[in-house]
Design a protein around this motif. Sequence first.
Motif, PDB file in Angstrom:
ATOM      1  N   LEU A 198     -64.319 -16.490  12.205  1.00  0.00           N
ATOM      2  CA  LEU A 198     -63.412 -17.375  11.464  1.00  0.00           C
ATOM      3  C   LEU A 198     -61.956 -16.999  11.692  1.00  0.00           C
ATOM      4  O   LEU A 198     -61.055 -17.785  11.441  1.00  0.00           O
ATOM      5  CB  LEU A 198     -63.690 -17.279   9.953  1.00  0.00           C
ATOM      6  N   GLY A 199     -61.748 -15.785  12.179  1.00  0.00           N
ATOM      7  CA  GLY A 199     -60.375 -15.340  12.444  1.00  0.00           C
ATOM      8  C   GLY A 199     -59.768 -16.000  13.671  1.00  0.00           C
ATOM      9  O   GLY A 199     -58.571 -15.919  13.894  1.00  0.00           O
ATOM     10  N   LEU A 200     -60.575 -16.633  14.461  1.00  0.00           N
ATOM     11  CA  LEU A 200     -60.071 -17.224  15.701  1.00  0.00           C
ATOM     12  C   LEU A 200     -60.217 -18.732  15.634  1.00  0.00           C
ATOM     13  O   LEU A 200     -61.178 -19.242  15.074  1.00  0.00           O
ATOM     14  CB  LEU A 200     -60.863 -16.695  16.891  1.00  0.00           C
ATOM     15  N   ASP A 201     -59.282 -19.423  16.224  1.00  0.00           N
ATOM     16  CA  ASP A 201     -59.430 -20.875  16.175  1.00  0.00           C
ATOM     17  C   ASP A 201     -60.440 -21.350  17.226  1.00  0.00           C
ATOM     18  O   ASP A 201     -60.851 -20.611  18.116  1.00  0.00           O
ATOM     19  CB  ASP A 201     -58.085 -21.594  16.287  1.00  0.00           C
ATOM     20  N   GLY A 202     -60.835 -22.605  17.083  1.00  0.00           N
ATOM     21  CA  GLY A 202     -61.890 -23.162  17.919  1.00  0.00           C
ATOM     22  C   GLY A 202     -61.590 -23.087  19.406  1.00  0.00           C
ATOM     23  O   GLY A 202     -62.474 -22.851  20.223  1.00  0.00           O
ATOM     24  N   MET A 203     -60.311 -23.254  19.754  1.00  0.00           N
ATOM     25  CA  MET A 203     -59.914 -23.225  21.160  1.00  0.00           C
ATOM     26  C   MET A 203     -60.300 -21.907  21.822  1.00  0.00           C
ATOM     27  O   MET A 203     -60.924 -21.889  22.887  1.00  0.00           O
ATOM     28  CB  MET A 203     -58.377 -23.360  21.249  1.00  0.00           C
ATOM     29  N   ILE A 204     -59.903 -20.814  21.165  1.00  0.00           N
ATOM     30  CA  ILE A 204     -60.192 -19.499  21.745  1.00  0.00           C
ATOM     31  C   ILE A 204     -61.703 -19.292  21.779  1.00  0.00           C
ATOM     32  O   ILE A 204     -62.277 -18.810  22.744  1.00  0.00           O
ATOM     33  CB  ILE A 204     -59.524 -18.382  20.917  1.00  0.00           C
ATOM     34  N   ARG A 205     -62.344 -19.723  20.686  1.00  0.00           N
ATOM     35  CA  ARG A 205     -63.768 -19.482  20.577  1.00  0.00           C
ATOM     36  C   ARG A 205     -64.532 -20.233  21.678  1.00  0.00           C
ATOM     37  O   ARG A 205     -65.469 -19.691  22.256  1.00  0.00           O
ATOM     38  CB  ARG A 205     -64.256 -19.912  19.187  1.00  0.00           C
ATOM     39  N   ARG A 206     -64.121 -21.457  21.947  1.00  0.00           N
ATOM     40  CA  ARG A 206     -64.832 -22.229  22.977  1.00  0.00           C
ATOM     41  C   ARG A 206     -64.716 -21.588  24.349  1.00  0.00           C
ATOM     42  O   ARG A 206     -65.582 -21.750  25.192  1.00  0.00           O
ATOM     43  CB  ARG A 206     -64.298 -23.668  23.012  1.00  0.00           C
ATOM     44  N   LEU A 218     -58.850  -8.364  12.627  1.00  0.00           N
ATOM     45  CA  LEU A 218     -58.578  -7.530  13.802  1.00  0.00           C
ATOM     46  C   LEU A 218     -58.936  -8.218  15.111  1.00  0.00           C
ATOM     47  O   LEU A 218     -58.838  -7.614  16.170  1.00  0.00           O
ATOM     48  CB  LEU A 218     -59.377  -6.214  13.710  1.00  0.00           C
ATOM     49  N   MET A 219     -59.354  -9.478  15.037  1.00  0.00           N
ATOM     50  CA  MET A 219     -59.833 -10.158  16.233  1.00  0.00           C
ATOM     51  C   MET A 219     -58.713 -10.528  17.203  1.00  0.00           C
ATOM     52  O   MET A 219     -58.948 -10.792  18.355  1.00  0.00           O
ATOM     53  CB  MET A 219     -60.623 -11.412  15.859  1.00  0.00           C
ATOM     54  N   ARG A 220     -57.493 -10.573  16.700  1.00  0.00           N
ATOM     55  CA  ARG A 220     -56.351 -10.820  17.579  1.00  0.00           C
ATOM     56  C   ARG A 220     -55.598  -9.514  17.744  1.00  0.00           C
ATOM     57  O   ARG A 220     -55.659  -8.664  16.859  1.00  0.00           O
ATOM     58  CB  ARG A 220     -55.409 -11.832  16.929  1.00  0.00           C
ATOM     59  N   PRO A 221     -54.842  -9.371  18.836  1.00  0.00           N
ATOM     60  CA  PRO A 221     -54.041  -8.150  18.984  1.00  0.00           C
ATOM     61  C   PRO A 221     -53.077  -8.028  17.803  1.00  0.00           C
ATOM     62  O   PRO A 221     -52.508  -9.032  17.382  1.00  0.00           O
ATOM     63  CB  PRO A 221     -53.259  -8.392  20.287  1.00  0.00           C
ATOM     64  N   TRP A 222     -52.917  -6.832  17.275  1.00  0.00           N
ATOM     65  CA  TRP A 222     -52.033  -6.690  16.113  1.00  0.00           C
ATOM     66  C   TRP A 222     -51.299  -5.363  16.124  1.00  0.00           C
ATOM     67  O   TRP A 222     -51.753  -4.397  16.741  1.00  0.00           O
ATOM     68  CB  TRP A 222     -52.831  -6.835  14.814  1.00  0.00           C
ATOM     69  N   ARG A 223     -50.172  -5.320  15.412  1.00  0.00           N
ATOM     70  CA  ARG A 223     -49.389  -4.086  15.247  1.00  0.00           C
ATOM     71  C   ARG A 223     -49.207  -3.741  13.795  1.00  0.00           C
ATOM     72  O   ARG A 223     -48.894  -2.609  13.458  1.00  0.00           O
ATOM     73  CB  ARG A 223     -47.991  -4.265  15.853  1.00  0.00           C
ATOM     74  N   LEU A 224     -49.313  -4.741  12.922  1.00  0.00           N
ATOM     75  CA  LEU A 224     -49.191  -4.489  11.475  1.00  0.00           C
ATOM     76  C   LEU A 224     -50.376  -5.139  10.783  1.00  0.00           C
ATOM     77  O   LEU A 224     -50.605  -6.339  10.928  1.00  0.00           O
ATOM     78  CB  LEU A 224     -47.886  -5.101  10.945  1.00  0.00           C
ATOM     79  N   LEU A 225     -51.118  -4.323  10.041  1.00  0.00           N
ATOM     80  CA  LEU A 225     -52.236  -4.844   9.243  1.00  0.00           C
ATOM     81  C   LEU A 225     -51.801  -4.826   7.784  1.00  0.00           C
ATOM     82  O   LEU A 225     -51.355  -3.799   7.271  1.00  0.00           O
ATOM     83  CB  LEU A 225     -53.473  -3.952   9.438  1.00  0.00           C
TER      84      LEU A 225
END
Length: 251
Positions: A120-128, A174-181
Amino acid sequence: MKSAVHQRAIEPPADRKGMPLLLSADGLRRTFGETIALDSCSLSIREGEIHAVVGENGSGKSTLIKILSGIVRAEAGTLDWLGRQASFANPRAAQDAGIATVFQETLVLPDMSIRDNVMLGLDGMIRRKMTPLREREAVRKALAAVGIGNLDIERLAGTVSLANRQMIGVARSLMRPWRLLILDESTSAIDIEDRDRLFEVLRSFRGEGRSILFVSHRMDEIHALADCTTVLRSGRSVASLERGAVSSEIL
Ligand SMILES: Nc1ncnc2c1ncn2[C@@H]1O[C@H](COP(=O)(O)OP(=O)(O)OP(=O)(O)O)[C@@H](O)[C@H]1O
Ligand SMILES: [Mg+2]
């Protein structure tokens, strides 16, 4: 303009002092009708720092986090991200910049698999674009990063403990690259043992040079985790205190 009461009580530990500033907010303000949710909030977060935000109910903590996450817009004040002025127009813009947020009201959908919940952390585009194999790998990696890599990802999320559901919510961020959580009161519903497990995960992220901003009401959590603590009172940041300078009077 810096608020006069915004203070640094003691110098940060030597290992953190040399780290570059990741985020710097100055004078953030946001109202909702008659309510001043955030009056003037300033804080700075270095790379590799765990930063706590404390304050009474209604002091503006979640509003601050929503501004940093692109959910609501500030009406005044400035935000610097990696040394450049920034303003996140929407959640996507904040995510693209590298801000991953676990909201106070983050939901894990019980009738969906753990895997779908994390995705759910990623949108459909990336998921497809991902093959099912890559998707499973990515989900397992995110779960392993928060210490629950042993869970069967096809299991329904509603069948695991509350603490594990909380961790699924973190893994999703955490599914996208990140620097601040950013974590908004993510510990309020879990017991001590699970909380310690989350803290270990957060410390390991810090060890990688990444930063954490967490909202808490609890002194023991702040002592255990925070390198720096910003105190909010009625929407104003009244102090930023280094580790060791925090006492229970601030709450
Ligand atoms: N969307 C909104 N519409 C109207 N008022 C709001 C909205 N969001 C926040 N507020 C108000 O702004 C103030 C600050 O709220 P906020 O949620 O930021 O506080 P908080 O410090 O996170 O509180 P808590 O500890 O209860 O989570 C409160 O008075 C709240 O009722
Ligand atoms: Mg809140």
